[in-house]
Design an enzyme around this catalytic site. Structure first.
Site, PDB file in Angstrom:
ATOM      1  N   GLY A  13      18.512 -11.248  74.303  1.00  0.00           N
ATOM      2  CA  GLY A  13      17.446 -10.480  73.649  1.00  0.00           C
ATOM      3  C   GLY A  13      16.616 -11.347  72.716  1.00  0.00           C
ATOM      4  O   GLY A  13      16.835 -12.560  72.609  1.00  0.00           O
ATOM      5  N   PHE A  14      15.686 -10.704  72.045  1.00  0.00           N
ATOM      6  CA  PHE A  14      14.788 -11.408  71.119  1.00  0.00           C
ATOM      7  C   PHE A  14      15.586 -12.115  70.017  1.00  0.00           C
ATOM      8  O   PHE A  14      15.597 -13.355  69.924  1.00  0.00           O
ATOM      9  CB  PHE A  14      13.791 -10.375  70.554  1.00  0.00           C
ATOM     10  CG  PHE A  14      13.037 -10.792  69.325  1.00  0.00           C
ATOM     11  CD1 PHE A  14      12.436 -12.045  69.238  1.00  0.00           C
ATOM     12  CD2 PHE A  14      12.909  -9.910  68.251  1.00  0.00           C
ATOM     13  CE1 PHE A  14      11.724 -12.419  68.095  1.00  0.00           C
ATOM     14  CE2 PHE A  14      12.199 -10.274  67.114  1.00  0.00           C
ATOM     15  CZ  PHE A  14      11.624 -11.527  67.029  1.00  0.00           C
ATOM     16  N   ASP A  34      25.184 -10.112  77.676  1.00  0.00           N
ATOM     17  CA  ASP A  34      24.051  -9.183  77.758  1.00  0.00           C
ATOM     18  C   ASP A  34      24.181  -8.368  79.039  1.00  0.00           C
ATOM     19  O   ASP A  34      24.764  -8.854  80.007  1.00  0.00           O
ATOM     20  CB  ASP A  34      22.716  -9.968  77.769  1.00  0.00           C
ATOM     21  CG  ASP A  34      21.597  -9.201  77.097  1.00  0.00           C
ATOM     22  OD1 ASP A  34      21.232  -8.128  77.618  1.00  0.00           O
ATOM     23  OD2 ASP A  34      21.089  -9.656  76.064  1.00  0.00           O
ATOM     24  N   VAL A  60      28.946  -4.392  76.808  1.00  0.00           N
ATOM     25  CA  VAL A  60      29.996  -4.414  75.766  1.00  0.00           C
ATOM     26  C   VAL A  60      30.452  -3.007  75.374  1.00  0.00           C
ATOM     27  O   VAL A  60      31.467  -2.854  74.700  1.00  0.00           O
ATOM     28  CB  VAL A  60      29.559  -5.211  74.512  1.00  0.00           C
ATOM     29  CG1 VAL A  60      29.285  -6.669  74.861  1.00  0.00           C
ATOM     30  CG2 VAL A  60      28.365  -4.580  73.815  1.00  0.00           C
ATOM     31  N   SER A  78      21.746  -4.072  71.565  1.00  0.00           N
ATOM     32  CA  SER A  78      21.259  -2.687  71.414  1.00  0.00           C
ATOM     33  C   SER A  78      19.775  -2.633  71.766  1.00  0.00           C
ATOM     34  O   SER A  78      19.037  -3.560  71.416  1.00  0.00           O
ATOM     35  CB  SER A  78      21.402  -2.196  69.968  1.00  0.00           C
ATOM     36  OG  SER A  78      20.865  -0.883  69.849  1.00  0.00           O
ATOM     37  N   GLY A 105      37.712  -4.747  67.837  1.00  0.00           N
ATOM     38  CA  GLY A 105      39.055  -4.958  68.398  1.00  0.00           C
ATOM     39  C   GLY A 105      39.240  -6.408  68.824  1.00  0.00           C
ATOM     40  O   GLY A 105      40.285  -7.017  68.578  1.00  0.00           O
ATOM     41  N   ALA A 117      24.605  -6.446  63.463  1.00  0.00           N
ATOM     42  CA  ALA A 117      23.170  -6.266  63.225  1.00  0.00           C
ATOM     43  C   ALA A 117      22.934  -4.808  62.860  1.00  0.00           C
ATOM     44  O   ALA A 117      22.882  -3.938  63.723  1.00  0.00           O
ATOM     45  CB  ALA A 117      22.388  -6.617  64.483  1.00  0.00           C
ATOM     46  N   TYR A 148      19.441   5.951  67.331  1.00  0.00           N
ATOM     47  CA  TYR A 148      19.539   4.567  66.852  1.00  0.00           C
ATOM     48  C   TYR A 148      20.091   4.556  65.426  1.00  0.00           C
ATOM     49  O   TYR A 148      21.054   3.858  65.130  1.00  0.00           O
ATOM     50  CB  TYR A 148      18.152   3.940  66.887  1.00  0.00           C
ATOM     51  CG  TYR A 148      18.110   2.474  66.521  1.00  0.00           C
ATOM     52  CD1 TYR A 148      18.686   1.508  67.346  1.00  0.00           C
ATOM     53  CD2 TYR A 148      17.459   2.048  65.362  1.00  0.00           C
ATOM     54  CE1 TYR A 148      18.616   0.155  67.018  1.00  0.00           C
ATOM     55  CE2 TYR A 148      17.384   0.704  65.034  1.00  0.00           C
ATOM     56  CZ  TYR A 148      17.963  -0.246  65.863  1.00  0.00           C
ATOM     57  OH  TYR A 148      17.894  -1.582  65.537  1.00  0.00           O
ATOM     58  N   TYR A 162      37.348  -1.381  59.602  1.00  0.00           N
ATOM     59  CA  TYR A 162      38.137  -2.514  60.119  1.00  0.00           C
ATOM     60  C   TYR A 162      38.342  -3.561  59.026  1.00  0.00           C
ATOM     61  O   TYR A 162      39.374  -4.231  58.983  1.00  0.00           O
ATOM     62  CB  TYR A 162      37.463  -3.136  61.349  1.00  0.00           C
ATOM     63  CG  TYR A 162      38.018  -2.598  62.643  1.00  0.00           C
ATOM     64  CD1 TYR A 162      37.787  -1.279  63.012  1.00  0.00           C
ATOM     65  CD2 TYR A 162      38.806  -3.386  63.478  1.00  0.00           C
ATOM     66  CE1 TYR A 162      38.316  -0.758  64.184  1.00  0.00           C
ATOM     67  CE2 TYR A 162      39.341  -2.875  64.656  1.00  0.00           C
ATOM     68  CZ  TYR A 162      39.094  -1.554  65.003  1.00  0.00           C
ATOM     69  OH  TYR A 162      39.625  -1.046  66.167  1.00  0.00           O
TER      70      TYR A 162
END
Ligand code: UDP
Length: 319
Positions: A13-14, A34, A60, A78, A105, A117, A148, A162
Site C-alpha cells: 500500500g501507500f 498484502d 491477514v 486496511s 497473537g 496504524a 473504519y 495485549y
C-alpha cells in the site's frame, strides 16, 4: 549475522511500501504482506529482486504465519480512504479487528514488538480542536465512516489489552491526513482527486462549502515519526501529523496554482459525518520522540505532483 526481520502488513500500500523502503534502508530483512484489494505490486516492484525483501500474498484477517524469528510487526493493512471503506465495509471491519487479533497473537508467539496504524478518525467529527491524544472522540458507530473508525478504535483497545494482559510490547500511531507518491489517483481522497482533476482538465470537486479543514503531512515526515515511535519505549497513542491546517476551499486554490491550470471549482454535497475540522496536537510526539514535521506543503506537493503527472502519462500511453 542474520538480519532482524520486520513484517509490514499492507506492505504494497501507500504507507506500507514507504515503510518497507525505510526498513530496508535501516538494514532489516523485510516481509511485506498484502492481499492487494487496495495495494499494488507497482509500489514494491523495485524491492522484489532484493534478497532482504519478501512478499507474501496473504489476507491477514484469516490467518498469519511467518517462519522463524520476528523483531517488529507493523500493521498497516486496511482500506483507508472513505470511498474504499464504503465499498469494502466488512473487510475494513475485519482487518482492523480479526487481522489485528491474529497479528497480536503472532507478536506474542514471536516476542515481537508490534506497532499499529491507528488514525485521526478515532476522534470522529471532533468537538475538541486541535485534537490531543487524551480526547475520546465523537464517532457515529452506525454511520458510513463507522466501519473504519470503530475498527480502528477496537484495534487500539485490543492492542492495549495485549500490552497490559499479555505484556506484548506495543506502539500506537494515530495518523492524520498524509500524502505523497504512491497514493492511488482513484482512491477518492481530496489530494489525489484535486491533482488528478487539474491534470485531466476537469473542474475540482469541493464537497460542501469548502470551509471544512484538514492538515496534510508529507509521507517522509510520517515515516520518520513512525520509525522513532517504534524504537521508543512509549506504549500510549501518539498523534503523527502536520499541524498546518487549511480549508478544503483554500486547498483547491493551492492545487490550481500548483498545477498552473485554469480549472474552476464545483460544489458537490458534503458526505455524511464528514469531519468539520481536523488538526493534530503534536506535543507528545515533540516531547517523547523529538519529532516534528520538516516538509511544508509547498515542498511535499512537488514530488507528489510529479508522481501523479507521470502516472497519468503512463496510463494514457498504455491505452
Ligand atoms: N473532499 C472534497 N472533494 C473531493 C474529495 C474530498 O472536497 O473530491 C473533501 C472531503 O469531503 C473532506 C476532505 O476533502 O472534507 C478530506 O477528504 P478525504 O477523503 O481526503 O479524507 P478524510 O480526511 O475525510 O478522511
Amino acid at each position: 549475522m542474520a538480519k532482524d526481520k520486520v513484517l509490514v502488513t499492507g506492505g504494497a500500500g501507500f504507507l506500507g511500501s514507504h515503510l518497507c523502503d525505510r526498513f530496508i534502508k535501516e538494514g532489516y530483512h523485510v516481509i511485506a504482506m498484502d492481499n492487494l484489494i487496495t495495494g499494488s505490486l507497482d509500489n514494491i516492484e523495485h524491492l522484489m529482486a532484493n534478497p532482504d525483501f519478501e512478499y507474501y500474498h496473504c489476507d491477514v484477517s484469516k490467518f498469519v504465519h511467518v517462519p522463524g524469528d520476528l523483531k517488529y510487526i507493523l500493521h498497516f493493512a486496511s482500506p483507508a480512504s472513505p470511498i474504499d471503506y464504503l465499498k469494502m465495509p466488512i473487510q475494513t471491519l475485519k482487518v482492523g479487528s480479526l487481522g489485528t487479533h491474529n497479528l497480536l497473537g503472532l507478536a506474542k508467539a514471536k516476542g515481537a514488538r508490534m506497532l499499529i496504524a491507528s488514525t485521526s478518525e478515532v476522534y470522529g467529527d471532533p468537538l475538541e480542536h486541535p485534537q490531543k491524544e487524551t480526547y475520546w472522540g465523537n464517532v457515529n458507530p452506525v454511520g458510513p465512516r463507522g466501519v473504519y473508525d470503530e475498527a480502528k478504535r477496537f484495534q487500539e483497545a485490543m492492542t492495549m489489552a495485549y500490552h497490559t494482559f499479555h505484556g506484548v510490547e506495543t506502539r500506537i500511531v494515530r495518523i492524520f491526513n498524509t500524502y505523497g507518491p504512491r497514493m492511488r489517483l482513484d482512491d477518492g481522497r481530496v489530494l489525489p482527486a484535486f491533482i488528478g482533476q487539474a491534470l485531466q482538465g476537469k473542474d475540482l470537486t469541493i464537497f460542501g462549502d469548502g470551509s471544512q479543514t484538514r492538515s496534510f503531512c508529507y509521507v517522509d515526515d510520517l515515516v520518520e515519526g513512525i520509525y522513532r515511535l517504534l524504537l521508543s519505549d512509549y506504549a500510549q497513542p501518539v498523534n503523527i501529523g502536520n499541524p498546518d491546517e487549511i480549508t478544503i476551499g483554500e486547498f483547491a486554490e493551492e492545487i490550481i496554482r500548483l498545477t498552473g491550470t485554469d480549472q474552476k471549482v464545483v460544489y458537490k454535497p458534503l458526505p455524511q459525518d464528514d469531519p468539520k475540522q481536523r488538526r493534530p496536537d503534536i506535543r507528545v510526539a515533540r516531547e517523547v520522540l523529538g519529532w516534528e514535521p520538516k516538509y511544508a506543503r509547498s515542498e511535499g506537493l512537488k514530488p507528489t505532483y510529479e508522481y501523479f503527472k507521470k502516472k497519468i502519462l503512463t496510463t494514457e500511453q498504455a491505452k
